[in-house]
Each structure stands twice: as C-alpha cells, then as structure tokens.
Design a protein around this motif. Structure first.
Motif, PDB file in Angstrom:
ATOM      1  N   LYS A   1      23.888 -27.574  14.509  1.00 37.99           N
ATOM      2  CA  LYS A   1      24.876 -26.757  13.795  1.00 37.99           C
ATOM      3  C   LYS A   1      25.830 -27.621  12.973  1.00 37.99           C
ATOM      4  CE  LYS A   1      28.383 -23.176  14.532  1.00 37.99           C
ATOM      5  NZ  LYS A   1      29.095 -22.353  15.540  1.00 37.99           N
ATOM      6  N   ASN A   2      26.361 -28.685  13.597  1.00 34.77           N
ATOM      7  CA  ASN A   2      27.413 -29.467  12.954  1.00 34.77           C
ATOM      8  C   ASN A   2      26.942 -30.831  12.435  1.00 34.77           C
ATOM      9  OD1 ASN A   2      29.357 -27.436  13.557  1.00 34.77           O
ATOM     10  ND2 ASN A   2      29.433 -28.232  15.653  1.00 34.77           N
ATOM     11  N   GLY A   3      25.726 -31.284  12.830  1.00 36.22           N
ATOM     12  CA  GLY A   3      25.178 -32.534  12.332  1.00 36.22           C
ATOM     13  C   GLY A   3      25.975 -33.751  12.753  1.00 36.22           C
ATOM     14  N   GLU A   4      26.223 -34.611  11.778  1.00 32.53           N
ATOM     15  CA  GLU A   4      26.857 -35.892  12.071  1.00 32.53           C
ATOM     16  C   GLU A   4      28.331 -35.735  12.472  1.00 32.53           C
ATOM     17  OE1 GLU A   4      26.339 -38.684   8.981  1.00 32.53           O
ATOM     18  OE2 GLU A   4      24.136 -38.729   9.133  1.00 32.53           O
ATOM     19  N   ASP A   5      28.900 -34.543  12.235  1.00 27.99           N
ATOM     20  CA  ASP A   5      30.301 -34.330  12.605  1.00 27.99           C
ATOM     21  C   ASP A   5      30.453 -34.090  14.096  1.00 27.99           C
ATOM     22  OD1 ASP A   5      31.016 -34.606   9.968  1.00 27.99           O
ATOM     23  OD2 ASP A   5      30.834 -32.451   9.550  1.00 27.99           O
TER      24      ASP A   5
ATOM     25  N   ASP B   1       9.437 -20.995  12.831  1.00 28.93           N
ATOM     26  CA  ASP B   1       9.491 -21.187  11.383  1.00 28.93           C
ATOM     27  C   ASP B   1       9.296 -22.641  10.959  1.00 28.93           C
ATOM     28  OD1 ASP B   1      11.797 -22.036  12.554  1.00 28.93           O
ATOM     29  OD2 ASP B   1      13.127 -21.232  10.992  1.00 28.93           O
ATOM     30  N   GLY B   2       9.172 -23.581  11.922  1.00 26.31           N
ATOM     31  CA  GLY B   2       8.936 -24.974  11.581  1.00 26.31           C
ATOM     32  C   GLY B   2       9.672 -25.927  12.498  1.00 26.31           C
ATOM     33  N   CYS B   3       9.786 -27.150  12.033  1.00 27.18           N
ATOM     34  CA  CYS B   3      10.436 -28.197  12.820  1.00 27.18           C
ATOM     35  C   CYS B   3      11.897 -28.314  12.371  1.00 27.18           C
ATOM     36  CB  CYS B   3       9.735 -29.543  12.616  1.00 27.18           C
ATOM     37  SG  CYS B   3       7.998 -29.561  13.108  1.00 27.18           S
ATOM     38  N   HIS B   4      12.846 -28.060  13.279  1.00 26.50           N
ATOM     39  CA  HIS B   4      14.273 -28.147  12.988  1.00 26.50           C
ATOM     40  C   HIS B   4      14.740 -29.566  13.305  1.00 26.50           C
ATOM     41  CE1 HIS B   4      15.089 -23.674  12.631  1.00 26.50           C
ATOM     42  NE2 HIS B   4      13.821 -23.727  13.040  1.00 26.50           N
ATOM     43  N   VAL B   5      15.267 -30.235  12.294  1.00 20.45           N
ATOM     44  CA  VAL B   5      15.641 -31.630  12.445  1.00 20.45           C
ATOM     45  C   VAL B   5      16.902 -31.767  13.273  1.00 20.45           C
ATOM     46  CG1 VAL B   5      16.333 -33.735  11.249  1.00 20.45           C
ATOM     47  CG2 VAL B   5      14.587 -32.247  10.251  1.00 20.45           C
ATOM     48  N   VAL B   6      16.802 -32.607  14.350  1.00 22.55           N
ATOM     49  CA  VAL B   6      17.966 -32.974  15.151  1.00 22.55           C
ATOM     50  C   VAL B   6      18.409 -34.383  14.737  1.00 22.55           C
ATOM     51  CG1 VAL B   6      18.887 -33.288  17.482  1.00 22.55           C
ATOM     52  CG2 VAL B   6      17.145 -31.528  17.059  1.00 22.55           C
ATOM     53  N   PHE B   7      17.467 -35.319  14.808  1.00 19.07           N
ATOM     54  CA  PHE B   7      17.687 -36.681  14.315  1.00 19.07           C
ATOM     55  C   PHE B   7      16.454 -37.076  13.475  1.00 19.07           C
ATOM     56  CE2 PHE B   7      20.245 -36.658  18.184  1.00 19.07           C
ATOM     57  CZ  PHE B   7      21.427 -37.236  17.761  1.00 19.07           C
ATOM     58  N   ASP B   8      16.667 -37.740  12.355  1.00 18.88           N
ATOM     59  CA  ASP B   8      15.562 -38.262  11.541  1.00 18.88           C
ATOM     60  C   ASP B   8      16.054 -39.554  10.897  1.00 18.88           C
ATOM     61  OD1 ASP B   8      13.232 -38.673  10.213  1.00 18.88           O
ATOM     62  OD2 ASP B   8      13.370 -36.931   8.883  1.00 18.88           O
ATOM     63  N   LEU B   9      15.561 -40.685  11.403  1.00 14.66           N
ATOM     64  CA  LEU B   9      16.069 -41.984  10.983  1.00 14.66           C
ATOM     65  C   LEU B   9      15.510 -42.378   9.616  1.00 14.66           C
ATOM     66  CD1 LEU B   9      15.765 -43.972  14.345  1.00 14.66           C
ATOM     67  CD2 LEU B   9      17.654 -42.562  13.520  1.00 14.66           C
ATOM     68  N   ASP B  10      16.366 -42.989   8.821  1.00 10.91           N
ATOM     69  CA  ASP B  10      15.934 -43.496   7.515  1.00 10.91           C
ATOM     70  C   ASP B  10      15.017 -44.711   7.715  1.00 10.91           C
ATOM     71  OD1 ASP B  10      17.519 -41.595   6.335  1.00 10.91           O
ATOM     72  OD2 ASP B  10      19.222 -42.967   6.088  1.00 10.91           O
TER      73      ASP B  10
ATOM     74  N   GLU C   1      13.717 -41.572   3.140  1.00 15.12           N
ATOM     75  CA  GLU C   1      15.056 -41.196   3.633  1.00 15.12           C
ATOM     76  C   GLU C   1      14.916 -40.057   4.631  1.00 15.12           C
ATOM     77  OE1 GLU C   1      19.363 -39.568   1.909  1.00 15.12           O
ATOM     78  OE2 GLU C   1      17.751 -40.199   0.536  1.00 15.12           O
ATOM     79  N   GLY C   2      15.581 -40.198   5.776  1.00 15.73           N
ATOM     80  CA  GLY C   2      15.484 -39.181   6.810  1.00 15.73           C
ATOM     81  C   GLY C   2      16.106 -37.854   6.399  1.00 15.73           C
ATOM     82  N   SER C   3      15.575 -36.765   6.953  1.00 17.18           N
ATOM     83  CA  SER C   3      16.105 -35.419   6.658  1.00 17.18           C
ATOM     84  C   SER C   3      17.411 -35.201   7.430  1.00 17.18           C
ATOM     85  CB  SER C   3      15.075 -34.357   7.049  1.00 17.18           C
ATOM     86  OG  SER C   3      13.866 -34.545   6.318  1.00 17.18           O
ATOM     87  N   PRO C   4      18.337 -34.424   6.866  1.00 19.37           N
ATOM     88  CA  PRO C   4      19.621 -34.174   7.535  1.00 19.37           C
ATOM     89  C   PRO C   4      19.450 -33.216   8.724  1.00 19.37           C
ATOM     90  CG  PRO C   4      19.481 -32.907   5.511  1.00 19.37           C
ATOM     91  CD  PRO C   4      18.277 -33.790   5.532  1.00 19.37           C
ATOM     92  N   PRO C   5      20.378 -33.247   9.680  1.00 21.66           N
ATOM     93  CA  PRO C   5      20.298 -32.341  10.834  1.00 21.66           C
ATOM     94  C   PRO C   5      20.295 -30.891  10.382  1.00 21.66           C
ATOM     95  CG  PRO C   5      21.954 -34.035  11.186  1.00 21.66           C
ATOM     96  CD  PRO C   5      21.540 -34.134   9.757  1.00 21.66           C
ATOM     97  N   GLY C   6      19.478 -30.068  11.052  1.00 20.57           N
ATOM     98  CA  GLY C   6      19.405 -28.645  10.755  1.00 20.57           C
ATOM     99  C   GLY C   6      18.365 -28.284   9.727  1.00 20.57           C
TER     100      GLY C   6
END
Length: 732
Positions: free
Chosen positions: A280-284, A316-325, A330-335
């Motif tokens: 929901k909030n990602g890196e915050d 509906d697919g894979c929801h990104v939690v962490f994706d390292l660059d 470049e890694g996908s952002p959270p969510g």
C-alpha cells in the motif's frame, strides 16, 4: 636374434633414450626460471622439448612437453595442462623438419620459428581466449591495446597478433638455445639417444626411406593410425557429449539449490505482517528500506543470482512487494502488478494456494531463467507472498561451453601423445617386422638369379638375418617363414641339380645328333663346336656395342648358343653321295643340298610341337632354316633380306661361312686366317649383316683363339690316327 642381443636392445631403449626426456624437462624449467627471475615477458619453456625432439625423436619430444605441462598443472599453474597440445605440436614439427635435414638451412629455420610461434602464439592464444578471455594486464595487454589502436583490429584479432609477436621472439630464442645445446652433444652419442624399439635386426635410415618400403596403396602404419584417429575422435565426441550433459545437469542442480537457498534466506528477511503495508505505502513504510538493503546484500552474496524479488500472487498477476534493481533492469515499484508469462500458467493454481513448488525453468520476458519460489507465511500460517530468486541459464550454458573446451584441450594434448605412442609401438612390433618379411620374400621370389645357388643362399640369409623377436604371433609367423624359406631353398637346390642333369642330357643329345650329321660329312671336323663358339663371340660383341639390345637378352644368347650345333641338322636327309662328293656339285645336286635348310626346319618343328611351353629349339629352327639367307635377299630357301632374316640366322651365317673357308674340306685346303677374315669383311652389307660383321671384327682376337684351339685338336687327332696305323703295320 638371441636373448643376449634382445636384452641389450631392451636395456638400450630403456636407459639412454630416457636422457633426452629428463634433460629436456630440466631445460624447460631452467628457461622458465631465468625469464621469470629477470621479469621478461617470455616463457622459454620449450627449449627442452625442442632439444629432446631433435635428439630422441617424436616420442621423447612429446613426452617431455606433456610432462612439463603436467608438473606445472600439479604444482604451479592449473591452466597449463590445457597447453599440452601446443607442446606436442612443437615436438612433431621439430622432429619432422629435423629428419628432413631442414633445420640447417637459414630459410627453413626462420620458417620453423614462424610455425612454432603460430602454435604458441595463435593456437595458444585461442586457448587463452577460450579459457580466460583477453588479456587485461601485463605486456600482452599493452601489445593488445597497441594493435587495437594502431592496426584498427578487433579485440580478438589484436589478442592473437600480440601473442604471435611475443611468441615469435620467445620461440626464436628457444630454438637457438636448443640448437646450441644439441651441438654440444658429441656426435658419437647422438645416435644412441634416438629412441627406437627394434625387435629385429635394425635398418638404417637410407634403407627405410628406399622405394622398397613404398606401397601403391596406404601402408599398414597409416591404416592403424587412421583407425586409431577415428576411434579416438568417436570416443572423444561421446565423452565430451556425455560429460557436458552431466556437467549441465549438475550445474542446473547446484544453481537450483543456490536459488532455493537464497530464496529461503530472502523470505526470512521479510516481515509477513508488513506485506500489506509494503504493497500500500511502498518505500514510505517503516522498515521497508532496511529490508530492501538486506535483500540486496543477500543477492550480492553470490554471483549466480541474477534477480531477487518478492511477489504476492493474485488472480490478476504478480503484485510487487520488493523488486531489486540490476545493472541492466530497473526494479518495479511496490504495488505494481506484473502479468503472468505464458509459460507460468501451469504453476498459477499452486501459487494462488500458497503451496511450495520446485524451482522452475522458463524462457520468457526476462530471458532463460531458473526460478526458486519460497512462500512467506504469517503467524496464522497463511502464505502472504513469495520470495523469488532467478539464475540465468545463459550463465550455465557459458560454463558448459567452457567445460567442453577444456575437455577438448585436455583430449588433444594426450591424444597426440597416445597416437604417436601407438604408432611407434606398432611400427617396431608389427609394421616393420611384417614389411621386412614381405620385402625379403619379394627379393627372394623375384630375383633374376633365382637359379644361382649363391643367390639363393644370399636370399635365404636376408630372411634369417632379420632375427625378429617380438614374442608374439609376428615372431611365430617369422619362424614359420624361415622354415618355409629354408625348405624352399633346399627344394630349389634339388630342382637345380635335376635341371642340370637334364640339361647335360639335353646337351649331350644335341651334340650326339650334331655329331651324327657331322659324321656323315667326312670333312667338317669340329664345325658345330666352332660355329657355336663364333656365334657366342659375335653376340657378345653386339651386346657391347648396344646393337639389337631388345633382342640380345640372356635367354636369347643362351638359346642360340645351345641350339647352334643343330643348324645343319637337315643334312640328315641329304644323300651321302652328295654330302661327301669330293668335287663341285652339279646344279641339280646343289638344289638337293639346299633342301637341308627346309628339312632341318621341318624336323625341329616336329620336335617343338611335342614340347610344352617355350623351347630353346625355336632359335635352333631359325638357325637351321635361314642360316643360308643373305642380307641382300639373294640367299635361300626363302630369299629373305635385311632384318627380315632372324638375328640368330644372320649371326650363324657369318660363323658358318668363316668356318667353311678357314677349315679344310674334302674339296679344298683351308684358306689363311687373314684371307678368311677379309672375305667376311668384304661381304658386309651384301651377304652379311654389317653390324654383325662389325661385332665379329671387333672380336677378331677371340675368333683367332677359337680357330687355333680347334686346329691344334685336329692336328693331335691326326697324329693319334697316324700312330694307330703304324702300330698295325701300315704307313702313317
């Protein structure tokens, strides 16, 4: 060969022949140590290989080079074993050019150094590139950069050029050092250092290279080598294929375990209770960055991991939690929601249920990957996400390729050593013994003087002197061959004795028949014997001058001389009244006398018909039929002229006329020798063949000796007959 000689040969091959190998290994290390101590960008590790090749031959040279690589592999540099084939090739070309005596020529010496530099610099450079890639430091790198900058060549070509340039200097110094060392070895020792494995009486180099050892087809040595090459290549392909497959499967298995372990470790770093907040909030979200840093450290802990990420699997697919660059992606952002790849479809039901699955292999959006999925469960035991680790299969393929190249490089070096060893063994234990027996048998079977007892004994000695001692079927074959040859010689001697007996009988019968005819002619004396001797003199004279060389074979001369006494055999059909008439014959009587030529031909034709195969009587028939023909065509019975008259008859014509005019007859006294000779000389080109007359005149001293000899015999015979008359009370 007796046991003492055999033991001596074994000792010779197992002691002195080892010296080039031992000295060569020391020289290789000595050269390497010197350049290493001086900090020179050279190797000088082939000085001993070159010297051992020149002094010992193919096998010592190759063994020296390969041993050098093996020792380096065990104690110093693990990669040196891959260069064993370079050392083997250097030994091969060195021995080949040395045996062709080319290393003494400056031009060939320069070419030789260039070839060695090609093996070490270009072929060795390919090996280095395949195993390590291009140089990144040192003198080789400096030269590589210079070539790339100034010659505008690619990295690979620059790598080869720089390696060749350095290696040309290295091999030039190595060759000159080796030649100096070889020169220091005394001449009387060098032949004893050459490795040979003779199991028989040795042959010298000249005899081994003679035409007698060459074949229309491929030699046995070549065929054995070809079979070995084909078999070895088949085995090498099979071994390389199987080992590469095993290596690939093993690598996949190990990488899967690595990916699985990294995925488990990554999963342990993720707080399952915070996954919803991360989405929901990602890196915050509190603790997100710290967790991401931990995951990065885990990924970077092993170079095998390409991607590391954490996904929640939804419909509906894979929801990104962490994706390292990464460096490339470049890694996908959270969510962010990433759609499922098509190859992923079969695993979706299990992942939606939160089940553990085995690592899977896919080839889709992000390339050819091995992926491990580790479920991350909350306190209630529910799977809230998956920690995923990817390994690139391309890396495994690169490892497999490198492994296959190393296997091939190992195979090539040892294959050359094995091939040369097998060829060396088969040469001395199979090829040379078999070829020696074949050559001895050929010399024995096709000798022109096979009827000569001395030549038969010489041929037998050639067989017995081989002394083959291979201690196997070849030696048994040789022993049987010796017994057969001895039996054959003994049998041929018996045949020769029987032939000589038959020959004496035949000659006796011929002379008896001739004497019967001669006895009816009261005044011919030793005519048949003298004419035979004159024929022999004329034929030898013609041969010396090179006349009628295609006809004057040994057999022709033999046949003419044997059958010469039969030239007047047709006189047996002539009446005694005509044959012994003291005066001149009438025309009718002379016509009857002339028929002795045709009657002689008919008589000998009947004899020839009763004999199978060729007969010396065929020339006797020509003598009987045509010895009264004349060169100008005015003779009888057929009026032949020139070379249409058989050569034997042209020769007999001179012998017959000369004896007739130089001997006493009932109707005339003998003509003086000089006058008789002038008659022959004057009739050259009319009555007689000019070449035959020339040969007769060139041998006039021999002719005179024959005439004098038989004149003395006739005088002695007359004296004996006179004494017999006196003893009976008559007048002498």
């Amino acid at each position: 060969m007796d046991n003492q000689l055999k033991d001596m040969k074994t000792s010779y091959n197992s002691t002195l022949a080892l010296l080039p190998i031992l000295a060569g290994v020391l020289l290789n290390y000595g050269g390497s140590y010197i350049v290493s101590a001086l900090g020179l960008p050279l190797y000088l590790d082939n000085i001993g290989t070159i010297a051992a090749s020149i002094l010992g031959g193919y096998l010592p040279g190759i063994i020296t080079g390969v041993i050098n690589n093996i020792i380096n592999f065990i104690f110093f540099d693990k990669s040196s074993i891959y260069y064993a084939s370079v050392s083997a090739l250097i030994a091969l070309v060195t021995v080949y050019l040395h045996r062709k005596d080319k290393l003494k020529t400056p031009g060939f010496l320069l070419l030789y150094i260039a070839i060695l530099a090609f093996f070490g610099g270009v072929y060795g450079g390919v090996i280095t590139w395949s195993v390590y890639g291009p140089s990144t430091e040192g003198t080789s790198f400096v030269w590589l950069e210079w070539c790339r900058t100034n010659l505008h060549t690619g990295t690979f070509m620059s790598h080869l050029i720089s390696n060749y340039a350095l290696d040309f200097i290295d091999k030039g110094l190595s060759v000159f050092a080796a030649l100096i060392i070889v020169k220091l070895v005394p001449d009387y020792i060098r032949p004893r250092l050459w490795l040979s494995g003779w199991e028989q009486t040795p042959f010298d180099e000249e005899e081994l290279n003679s035409e007698a050892w060459k074949f229309k087809g491929n030699s046995l040595n070549f065929r054995i080598g070809l079979i070995l090459v084909i078999a070895s290549l088949a085995i090498a392909l099979a071994v390389t294929g199987v080992s590469s497959s095993l290596f690939r499967n093993y690598s996949k298995e190990q990488h899967m375990k690595t990916a699985d372990g990294i995925a488990m470790l990554a999963g342990s770093c993720v707080d399952p209770e915070m996954v919803d907040a991360y989405l929901k909030n990602g890196e915050d979200t509190e603790g997100y960055k710290e967790t991401k840093e931990q995951l990065t450290r885990i990924r970077d802990s092993t170079p095998d991991i390409e991607y590391l990420y954490v996904y929640r699997i939804e419909e509906d697919g894979c929801h990104v939690v962490f994706d390292l660059d990464t460096e490339d992606v470049e890694g996908s952002p959270p969510g962010e929601i990433i759609p499922f790849d098509e190859s992923f479809t079969q695993y979706i039901p299990a992942l939606l249920k939160g089940e553990r699955i085995e690592p899977i292999e896919t080839n889709d959006t992000y390339g050819w990957l091995l992926t491990a999925y580790e479920p991350v469960k909350n306190s209630a035991g529910e799977c809230v996400c998956y920690a995923c680790a990817d390994v690139k299969v391309d890396d495994i393929t690169a490892y497999e390729k490198e492994f296959a190249i190393k296997v091939i490089l190992l195979f090539v070096g040892f294959f050359i050593l094995i091939l040369v060893t097998v060829i060396w063994i088969t040469k001395y234990r199979l090829v040379l013994p078999v070829n020696s027996m074949a050559k001895a048998a050929g010399d024995f079977a096709f000798s022109d003087d096979v009827d000569d007892e001395v030549e038969m004994e010489r041929n037998l000695s050639r067989v017995l002197d081989l002394k083959i001692t291979t201690d196997d079927e070849i030696e048994a074959l040789y022993n049987a061959f010796c017994r057969m040859t001895e039996d054959t010689v003994s049998y041929m001697k018996d045949i020769k004795a029987q032939n000589e007996s038959i020959l004496r009988l035949q000659n006796g019968l011929i002379m008896s028949m001739a004497d019967m005819v001669e006895g009816r002619d009261s005044d011919t004396g030793n005519h048949v014997r003298k004419t035979a001797a004159y024929c022999r003199i004329i034929m030898e004279g013609l041969r010396r001058k090179g006349y009628y060389s295609d006809q004057l074979t040994d057999k022709f001369i033999y046949d003419v001389e044997r059958s010469a006494p039969l030239h007047d055999i047709g006189k047996i059909a002539i009446s005694d009244v005509i044959l012994n008439k003291p005066g001149k014959l009438t025309d009718e009587e002379f016509e009857i006398m002339k028929t002795h030529t045709t009657e002689g031909k008919k008589l000998l034709d009947r004899v020839i018909e009763s004999v199978e195969g060729e007969s010396y009587l065929e020339e006797g028939r020509n003598l009987a039929a045509y010895h009264h023909e004349k060169w100008n065509g005015k003779g009888y019975p057929e009026g032949l002229s020139g070379e249409d008259i058989p050569l034997s008859a042209r020769i007999m014509a001179i012998a017959d006329v000369f004896d007739a005019v130089s001997s006493r007859r009932i109707y005339k006294p003998p003509i003086p020798f000089e006058k008789a000779v002038s008659i022959i000389q004057e009739d050259a080109g009319t009555h007689f063949d000019p070449k035959c007359v020339e040969a007769f005149m060139d041998s006039i001293d021999e002719v005179k000796s024959v005439l004098d000899y038989y004149n003395e015999l006739e005088q002695e015979g007359e004296s004996v007959r006179g004494n017999e008359v006196n003893e009976n009370g008559g007048e002498s």
